[in-house]
Each structure stands twice: as structure tokens, then as C-alpha cells.
Design an enzyme around this catalytic site. Structure first.
Site, PDB file in Angstrom:
ATOM      1  N   ALA A   1       0.070   5.367  10.479  1.00 23.25           N
ATOM      2  CA  ALA A   1       1.116   5.124  11.109  1.00 23.25           C
ATOM      3  C   ALA A   1       2.379   5.655  10.238  1.00 23.25           C
ATOM      4  O   ALA A   1       2.190   5.715   8.921  1.00 23.25           O
ATOM      5  CB  ALA A   1       1.318   3.732  11.419  1.00 23.25           C
TER       6      ALA A   1
ATOM      7  N   ASP B   1      -4.901  -9.224   5.359  1.00 17.76           N
ATOM      8  CA  ASP B   1      -4.487  -7.995   4.687  1.00 17.76           C
ATOM      9  C   ASP B   1      -3.503  -8.240   3.811  1.00 17.76           C
ATOM     10  O   ASP B   1      -2.323  -7.415   3.722  1.00 17.76           O
ATOM     11  CB  ASP B   1      -4.208  -6.715   5.569  1.00 17.76           C
ATOM     12  CG  ASP B   1      -4.306  -5.540   5.096  1.00 17.76           C
ATOM     13  OD1 ASP B   1      -4.801  -5.277   4.134  1.00 17.76           O
ATOM     14  OD2 ASP B   1      -3.655  -4.305   5.740  1.00 17.76           O
TER      15      ASP B   1
ATOM     16  N   SER C   1      -1.651   6.740   6.396  1.00 20.21           N
ATOM     17  CA  SER C   1      -2.768   7.350   6.950  1.00 20.21           C
ATOM     18  C   SER C   1      -2.698   7.122   8.745  1.00 20.21           C
ATOM     19  O   SER C   1      -3.113   8.302   9.435  1.00 20.21           O
ATOM     20  CB  SER C   1      -3.981   7.161   6.544  1.00 20.21           C
ATOM     21  OG  SER C   1      -4.404   5.471   6.664  1.00 20.21           O
TER      22      SER C   1
ATOM     23  N   LYS D   1       7.716   1.418  14.027  1.00 22.37           N
ATOM     24  CA  LYS D   1       6.195   1.942  13.530  1.00 22.37           C
ATOM     25  C   LYS D   1       5.505   2.857  14.455  1.00 22.37           C
ATOM     26  O   LYS D   1       5.558   2.345  15.676  1.00 22.37           O
ATOM     27  CB  LYS D   1       5.385   0.593  13.213  1.00 22.37           C
ATOM     28  CG  LYS D   1       3.865   1.058  12.434  1.00 22.37           C
ATOM     29  CD  LYS D   1       3.401  -0.374  12.110  1.00 22.37           C
ATOM     30  CE  LYS D   1       2.213  -0.069  11.290  1.00 22.37           C
ATOM     31  NZ  LYS D   1       1.553  -1.121  10.750  1.00 22.37           N
TER      32      LYS D   1
ATOM     33  N   VAL E   1       6.697   4.985   9.567  1.00 20.81           N
ATOM     34  CA  VAL E   1       7.808   3.960   9.860  1.00 20.81           C
ATOM     35  C   VAL E   1       9.295   4.554   9.576  1.00 20.81           C
ATOM     36  O   VAL E   1       9.309   5.172   8.467  1.00 20.81           O
ATOM     37  CB  VAL E   1       7.622   2.644   8.890  1.00 20.81           C
ATOM     38  CG1 VAL E   1       8.594   1.707   9.134  1.00 20.81           C
ATOM     39  CG2 VAL E   1       6.207   2.102   9.138  1.00 20.81           C
TER      40      VAL E   1
ATOM     41  N   SER F   1       5.236   6.557   5.065  1.00 18.89           N
ATOM     42  CA  SER F   1       4.242   7.387   5.792  1.00 18.89           C
ATOM     43  C   SER F   1       2.879   7.059   5.201  1.00 18.89           C
ATOM     44  O   SER F   1       2.547   7.206   4.181  1.00 18.89           O
ATOM     45  CB  SER F   1       4.550   8.674   5.774  1.00 18.89           C
ATOM     46  OG  SER F   1       3.730   9.661   6.583  1.00 18.89           O
TER      47      SER F   1
END
Length: 552
Positions: free
Chosen positions: A130, A281, A128, A146, A132, A126
Site C-alpha cells: 500500500a 504486528d 510493498s 491508505k 499512504v 510507500s
């Protein structure tokens, strides 16, 4: 009213952690007076980086994300703050299980039982933006689901509006603000985080990355199941791997850590130069290592919300810059910065060369394996910014990705020599760029566009010839105008010479006459004569008067 209450909470947190001390010292008087109440709060026994990190965590997920973004901008943020912001945790309380199920069913237009054979109501993660969960499709394939956190878009918009107000004030009222461009940083954050809210965009990025590395021993990207993917719901293949930071587990299965670190570097350069599409990322939370083949380990990447690509020109100039830099050819580095347009053309190459040498020479005195490749690139761009280099968002993304990859590689294998992998790759890439096969590929790529424009060639040629003819007709008039201009310039020079002669003549006359001029004035009323004035003065006055009359 809600925005006002939110602003009050932000100010209270800022005061608690004395973040006023992180602001520039040269604030306007009004701002200094406004911040005086902050001084009533006690000084926390924490470093400035810790204070900023804790403030972000107290203010919630949007500020956590913003802090994470700041941690990727070492060109703007001090190193000690960057280091602390890297520890920001993006773990938040899960939203209700019923809400999760409602969003999935609403988006897919079917009940969970109709789509999935089984569905785990407890979240796997969990964050900010999304949340899953895991599930199994009807055909037995294991997947992860997601889902975007409900209402998060409004929260983001509200907090960003507040951040923008603060950023504009800082930029307009402080010298450091003008230099650091805080508005640009917040705008960059807004673009990034709103992109993360579109899961179809993330799915498209994942599909592209998977296609680029299909059947590659370097990187595995899980498959996206498009039939179950929407803007706020993403369903993709579930992967099993070892978190890349779990060194104990990697060593337990006898993973070749040197090869693993070098493959990370190879993946980075392959993405940037061969595919021109890179996962931007790649922090440790998004990277795993496959259990299979520990002697030839394979990475697994997830969360493709942020990706980057360069223009072909930027690819070329970046490759040449890196090679020139490691050859210590600082002159070429400076020339390439100007040639590429990264810095304005009016920048003196010699000055930029000297600045680059000053920054790079101390670094290159170390053994290659101790040199931070990403730090060299960071220092290079930071130096170029002093010479008006505009912020290039894609180059910033690339720099951030390289920092992550290199940091991770050194964590896996401390003696990693990144240049040993990068140098032959860049040399090979530049050589292949001008290989006949590459040129033929480019020809085939642009041939349809050229063929489409080919019928316009006769008209373009005719228009070009017409313009040449017009220039030919214009030439005599230009020559005539040039002669007239030269004549005017010559006349002006003559007039100037006459003025000078006049002034000198009168000045000389006065100088020669001065001893007796006073006497002549005293006897003016009685004699009306200047007989005592030297003859030479009359002569000079006459010359001056003649020159003045001639110029008229």
C-alpha cells in the site's frame, strides 16, 4: 510465459547469492545434479543471513514480505538468519500520483476536491502492498489515506504459486522439509498477505482495538472514518508522535523510559488475557509515543492488518503454563501441554517433563531481568514440537508479538524485568477467572443459549432413560456372550495343553528309543520287531497318542 520468466529471474538471484548452500545437505540425487550449475557462481563474502536478506530485496516486495514473515518464526528459522531478516526494508518506489487519485475517486464515487479540503499528492510512505498520503477533510480533521497498490494481487498470486511449488518439492523430497513444513509456512504467508489487501478488515480491527483502549492511559488507537473507507481505500485519523525507536527524541522530552517499557508489557498482557484481541504486528515501525505526559507516556499504534486472539481454553492453559514455568514446576508444564491437547495424549509426561527441564534450567540460572521471557516461550514450544505439538497459528502470532514487545522494551530500558509485570497480572487474571462475578458474567452470557435448549431437556432425559433401559436388556445377553467367550478360551487352553503334552510325549519316546532305534531300523527287514526299544518309550507314545485323540 510470464511465470516462466519470473522463475528464471528467481533462479538467477538464488544463484548469485548461492542460496543453494542454505538448502538441506541430504537432497535427492536429481536435485543435487540440478543444483550443480549454481556452484559455477562465486561465493559471496556475506553471511547466510545477509545473502537471504539481499535476495529477498532484489526479488521485490512479495519476497520482502515473505522474509519478514520468516523473521517471526524463530521456532523454525536459525537465530542468525532471523536477526538479519529483521533488517528487511519494505520501501518501494511510489506508484504514480495520477493513479493514486484515480483509485481514491473511483472507490469513493466522488472527486478528491469534493471529499477533502486539501490533499497532499506526495506520498507520506510507500510500501510493498500500500501507499499512504495525507489530507484534510472538509470539517478540518487531518487524516491519512491508505490505498492498495494497483495490480499487486496478481503479482502476489503469481509469486506465491511459485513459492508453493518450491515448498512442496522441498517437503516431499527432503527430511528437513518434512520436519519444517515449508508448505504450511507459505500457506500461512498467503493468508496473511491477502488479509492485508482488505483494508475494510484492517479498519474493523482498528475500530475494535480503539474501543478496547478507549480513554486508556496505556495506548491510543486512531479513529477510522468509515464513510470514506472501502476494500482498497482506508481513511483514518492522522496521529503525531515520536517513533518508538527515536531514543534521542524520547530522552530529549525526559520520557520515563522504565515506565514506557513496563507499559508495553502491560499492553501486551491486557490485549491477550483481558481483551483476547491483540495487535500482532507491533514492530517498531507501527508504534509511536505521544508527546504529552512524558512522565506517564502513552503508546500510539497504527497498521492493524494483523491481529490475533486465543480460545478461552488456550488463554487458561497459557497463563498456567507461564506461571508453572517460572516456578520451575516442569511436571505441571508437561501435564498442561497434554491436558490442553497441545501435544497428543500418548506422549509420556515424564519424557516431556525431562525435555522441558533440560531446556529451561540453564535459562533460569540467570537473574530474572536478564531472562528473555519470549525466548523461554519459544524454547518451550520448540521442545513441544519434538513431541508432535501441532503448529497453533494464534500461538505463533502471540509468540512473535511477545518477541517484538520484549525486544522493544529492552531497547528502551535494558534492565526491564518483564516477569515483575507479568507475574502479578497472570495471578490476578486467574483469580478473577473463578471469581463469583466472573462466573455470574459467564452465566448471563450463556443463559439465552441454555434457555433456548431448555425445552429439549425432557426429550433428552427420556432418550437417556430409553438408552439405559436398552442397556439393561442387553446386559443378560452380554453376560451370556461373556460366559461363552470364557468357555471358548478355556477349551482353547485345554487344547493347547494337550498339544504340548503330545509333543513332549513323542519327543520323550524318541529320546528314550534313540539308542536302539537305529538298530531296529537296520534289522527291520529281517525281524519286523522293536524288542530292543525301551518300554518307557512305548508308554510315552501311548500317552501322546491318547492326548491327540482326546483333543479331536
Amino acid at each position: 510465459m510470464i511465470a516462466f520468466l519470473r522463475l528464471l529471474k528467481i533462479l538467477r538471484v538464488f544463484a548469485r547469492y548461492r542460496l543453494d548452500q542454505l538448502l538441506p545437505a541430504n537432497l535427492p540425487l536429481a536435485a543435487t545434479l540440478l543444483l550443480l550449475p549454481f556452484k559455477l557462481f562465486p561465493q559471496p563474502r556475506l553471511s547466510r543471513g545477509e545473502r537471504l536478506r539481499r535476495a529477498c530485496e532484489d526479488l521485490g516486495p512479495i519476497f520482502v514480505k515473505f522474509g519478514q514473515l520468516l523473521s517471526t518464526r524463530p521456532d523454525l528459522v536459525p537465530a542468525d538468519i532471523v536477526l538479519e531478516l529483521n533488517h528487511l526494508q519494505d520501501n518501494v518506489t511510489p506508484f504514480s500520483k495520477g493513479e493514486f487519485q484515480r483509485i481514491v475517486e473511483s472507490s469513493l464515487g466522488a472527486s478528491v476536491a469534493e471529499v477533502f479540503a486539501s490533499f497532499n499528492i506526495e506520498p507520506l510512505a510507500s510500501a510493498s502492498v500500500a501507499q499512504v498520503h495525507t489530507a484534510v477533510l472538509k470539517d478540518g480533521r487531518e487524516v491519512v489515506i491508505k490505498v492498495i497498490r494497483p495490480g499487486i494481487d496478481k503479482v502476489i498470486a503469481q509469486d506465491i504459486a511459485l513459492l508453493l511449488r518450491v515448498a512442496r518439492w522441498v517437503e516431499n523430497n527432503t527430511l528437513d522439509g518434512k520436519r519444517l513444513h515449508p508448505v504450511e509456512i507459505v500457506e500461512d504467508y498467503r493468508t496473511t498477505i491477502f488479509d492485508e489487501l482488505d483494508l475494510q478488515r484492517e479498519a474493523a480491527n482498528g475500530s475494535q482495538l480503539r474501543r478496547n483502549f478507549l480513554n486508556s492511559p496505556l495506548l491510543y488507537v486512531p479513529e477510522v472514518y468509515w464513510e470514506y473507507t472501502r476494500t482498497n481505500v482506508l481513511v483514518m485519523e492522522r496521529i503525531y508522535g515520536i517513533p518508538v525507536t527515536d531514543l534521542a527524541a524520547l530522552n530529549a522530552q525526559q520520557t520515563d523510559m522504565k515506565k514506557l517499557a513496563e507499559r508495553g508489557v502491560e499492553i501486551f498482557f491486557t490485549q491477550v488475557f483481558e481483551h483476547n484481541f491483540f495487535h500482532a504486528d507491533m514492530h517498531p515501525g507501527n508504534i509511536f509515543v505521544a508527546h504529552e505526559h512524558p512522565s506517564a507516556p502513552q503508546y500510539i499504534a497504527v497498521d492493524m492488518a494483523i491481529v490475533g486472539s486465543l480460545t478461552r481454553a488456550d488463554q487458561y492453559y497459557l497463563a498456567r503454563n507461564l506461571l508453572a514455568m517460572f516456578r520451575r514446576d516442569y511436571r505441571q508444564v508437561a501435564e498442561l501441554h497434554v491436558e490442553s491437547g497441545w501435544v497428543p495424549s500418548h506422549v509420556r509426561v515424564e519424557e516431556l517433563e525431562a525435555a522441558v527441564r533440560t531446556v529451561c534450567e540453564p535459562i533460569f540460572e540467570k537473574p530474572l531481568k536478564e531472562i528473555s521471557f519470549a525466548q523461554v516461550l519459544l524454547n518451550l514450544f520448540r521442545t513441544a514440537r519434538r513431541f508432535e505439538m501441532e503448529v497453533q497459528p494464534q500461538l505463533v502470532l502471540l509468540q512473535k508479538t511477545l518477541l517484538n514487545i520484549e525486544g522493544l522494551g529492552r531497547q528502551l530500558y535494558p534492565d526491564l524485568d518483564l516477569w515483575a509485570t507479568a507475574h502479578p497480572f497472570l495471578e490476578r487474571w486467574l483469580k478473577n477467572r473463578f471469581h463469583p462475578k466472573s462466573l455470574w458474567r459467564e452465566l448471563k452470557r450463556y443463559a439465552p443459549e441454555w434457555m433456548e435448549k431448555f425445552p429439549q431437556v425432557p426429550n433428552l432425559v427420556f432418550n437417556g432413560l430409553q438408552q439405559l433401559q436398552n442397556l439393561g436388556e442387553l446386559a443378560p445377553r452380554l453376560e451370556e456372550a461373556t460366559h461363552a467367550y470364557k468357555a471358548q478360551q478355556q477349551l482353547a487352553r485345554q487344547r493347547n495343553r494337550r498339544r504340548v503334552i503330545t509333543l513332549l510325549a513323542f519327543a520323550g519316546a524318541i529320546a528314550l528309543a534313540w539308542p536302539s532305534l537305529g538298530e531296529g531300523i537296520r534289522h527291520w527287514a529281517n525281524h519286523f520287531s522293536f524288542g530292543d526299544i525301551p518300554t518307557a518309550s512305548y508308554l510315552l507314545a501311548a500317552i501322546g497318542l491318547s492326548a491327540w485323540l482326546l483333543k479331536r
